[in-house]
Design an enzyme around this catalytic site. Structure first.
Site, PDB file in Angstrom:
ATOM      1  N   HIS A 282       2.766   3.180   5.464  1.00  0.00           N
ATOM      2  CA  HIS A 282       2.380   3.906   4.225  1.00  0.00           C
ATOM      3  C   HIS A 282       3.226   5.075   3.951  1.00  0.00           C
ATOM      4  O   HIS A 282       3.499   5.228   2.494  1.00  0.00           O
ATOM      5  CB  HIS A 282       0.901   4.542   4.695  1.00  0.00           C
ATOM      6  CG  HIS A 282      -0.096   3.716   5.003  1.00  0.00           C
ATOM      7  ND1 HIS A 282      -0.828   2.650   4.205  1.00  0.00           N
ATOM      8  CD2 HIS A 282      -0.503   3.512   6.430  1.00  0.00           C
ATOM      9  CE1 HIS A 282      -1.605   2.069   4.877  1.00  0.00           C
ATOM     10  NE2 HIS A 282      -1.485   2.346   6.037  1.00  0.00           N
TER      11      HIS A 282
HETATM   12  O1  RIB Z   1      -3.986   6.001   5.505  1.00  0.00           O
HETATM   13  C1  RIB Z   1      -2.545   6.044   5.677  1.00  0.00           C
HETATM   14  C2  RIB Z   1      -2.225   7.587   6.349  1.00  0.00           C
HETATM   15  O2  RIB Z   1      -3.193   8.027   7.186  1.00  0.00           O
HETATM   16  C3  RIB Z   1      -0.817   7.455   6.504  1.00  0.00           C
HETATM   17  O3  RIB Z   1      -0.431   8.808   6.237  1.00  0.00           O
HETATM   18  C4  RIB Z   1      -1.166   7.581   8.008  1.00  0.00           C
HETATM   19  O4  RIB Z   1       0.088   8.145   8.830  1.00  0.00           O
HETATM   20  C5  RIB Z   1      -2.306   8.081   8.382  1.00  0.00           C
HETATM   21  O5  RIB Z   1      -1.945   9.632   8.487  1.00  0.00           O
END
Ligand code: RIB
Ligand code: CA
Length: 367
Positions: A282
């Site tokens: 992500h």
């Molecule tokens: O939903 C994904 C996010 O939430 C990313 O930033 C992961 O590191 C968590 O923090």
């Protein structure tokens, strides 16, 4: 080129899912097309990374530190995936792994603005790095708390510094609360968070906006120039086994550390079923698309973050046209005046070139 190098290059290109031919121009198979904006000053774009490391945060931070297109001015830690004492130490570990202890690391909020902290050890492990052990950091955090550090660095260079926010938005909301004019001084804010198509920690909410909905709402309504990299695009690109192997066999310490973390995370998500057993990056997509905006397709949106919902708090509701209608009024409430006309407050990524993103990420870290 000798045999092993050629084999490695073929492996990298094959595993990274990019075609052959032109992609053979370099190990990364990726020539960053980032050109400074017309009339903008030449040289790397200056950024502050606000983060809750966190396995995918770790990859994103190492990617930024290995990308000449950006100059990381500071890293600010926030509670999220794991509590602050761990996210802070993990951030310090990462600058040490990358040999960049010149970069100040600041401690930020240890809990959301108004809620109890909900963490994500089921994905990130109890230590935030999928259980992978790195030495205790020797480097100390700055004495300056994160919101003040963000404010000072931005104020010293109005319009030149961008924020890449890849955790809950508590630190940014606190900085804006202290200095309501700050958003107009920030060149851009790229957020990994939110979703226009359903959540990951609840059916409605993505983790970062779920943890601190009030902070997210404050940031989206702040007037800052926001790009939202949400689950809509980040769930479209998962690392393959081959790409993890390339990281593990990288010719540099940061790449190999990323490989250790990704291997442990892959085992964890396959064991727990988190993220459908897929290895998602992500936060790296926020950094990569900041460096090369052509990786994603953006759309003007107006984001409101649900803060009242019993079931939906943290949902990022994305309006794309007039009217921006709200919930039907209760009987005891006054009749609703005309619905507000569409007024965008962000650009949201609605599609991504996943293969090109992954080849960029792996090429940079393994290269
Ligand atoms: O939903 C994904 C996010 O939430 C990313 O930033 C992961 O590191 C968590 O923090
Ligand atoms: Ca994160």
């Amino acid at each position: 080129m000798k045999g092993p190098d050629l084999v490695r290059r073929q492996l990298l290109i094959g595993a990274a899912g990019i075609g052959t031919g032109a992609a053979l121009t370099s190990v990364a198979g990726y020539a960053s097309p980032v050109m400074p904006e017309s009339g903008a000053s030449r040289g790397p774009r200056r950024i502050i990374i606000d983060t809750d490391p966190g396995v995918d945060d770790a990859l994103a931070i190492l990617l930024a530190l290995k990308s000449p297109e950006v100059k990381v001015e500071a890293i600010t830690a926030v509670a999220g995936n794991v509590p602050l004492d761990l996210t802070l130490r993990n951030a310090l570990r990462l600058v040490e792994i990358a040999g960049r202890t010149d970069i100040p690391v600041a401690a930020g909020a240890n809990r959301p603005l108004k809620r109890r902290l909900v963490t994500a050890a089921y994905v990130h492990g109890n230590n935030g790095l999928a259980g992978v052990e790195f030495p205790e950091p020797k480097t100390k955090p700055t004495a300056e708390p994160a919101p003040q550090l963000i404010r000072r660095i931005v104020r010293q260079s109005p319009g030149e510094v961008s924020i890449v926010a890849i955790g809950p938005l508590t630190n940014l909301a606190l900085a804006f609360r202290e200095d309501p004019q700050l958003p107009s001084q920030i060149r851009s804010v790229t957020i990994m968070g939110g979703s226009l198509s359903g959540g990951n920690i609840t059916p409605a909410a993505e983790f970062n906006s779920y943890v601190d909905p009030e902070a997210a709402q404050a940031v989206y309504q702040s007037g800052a120039r926001i790009t939202m990299i949400g689950l809509d695009v980040t769930r479209k690109a998962a690392l393959s086994e081959g790409q993890v192997h390339l990281l593990e066999s990288a010719g540099n310490q940061a790449g190999r550390a990323a490989g250790r973390i990704m291997r442990a995370t892959l085992e964890q998500v396959r064991r727990t079923g988190a993220n459908g057993g897929r290895l998602l990056a992500h936060d790296s997509m926020a950094v990569a698309s900041f460096i090369d905006p052509s990786l994603v397709t953006l759309q003007d949106v107006h984001i409101e973050v649900e803060t009242e919902g019993e079931l939906t708090a943290g949902e990022t509701v994305g309006y794309r046209k007039t009217p921006m209608r709200r919930s039907a009024p209760l009987l005891e409430a006054p009749a609703v005046a005309d619905d507000a006309p569409f007024q965008p407050n962000a650009k949201a990524a609605v599609d991504v070139d996943g293969d090109r993103f992954l080849s960029f990420l792996i090429g940079r870290l393994a290269g």
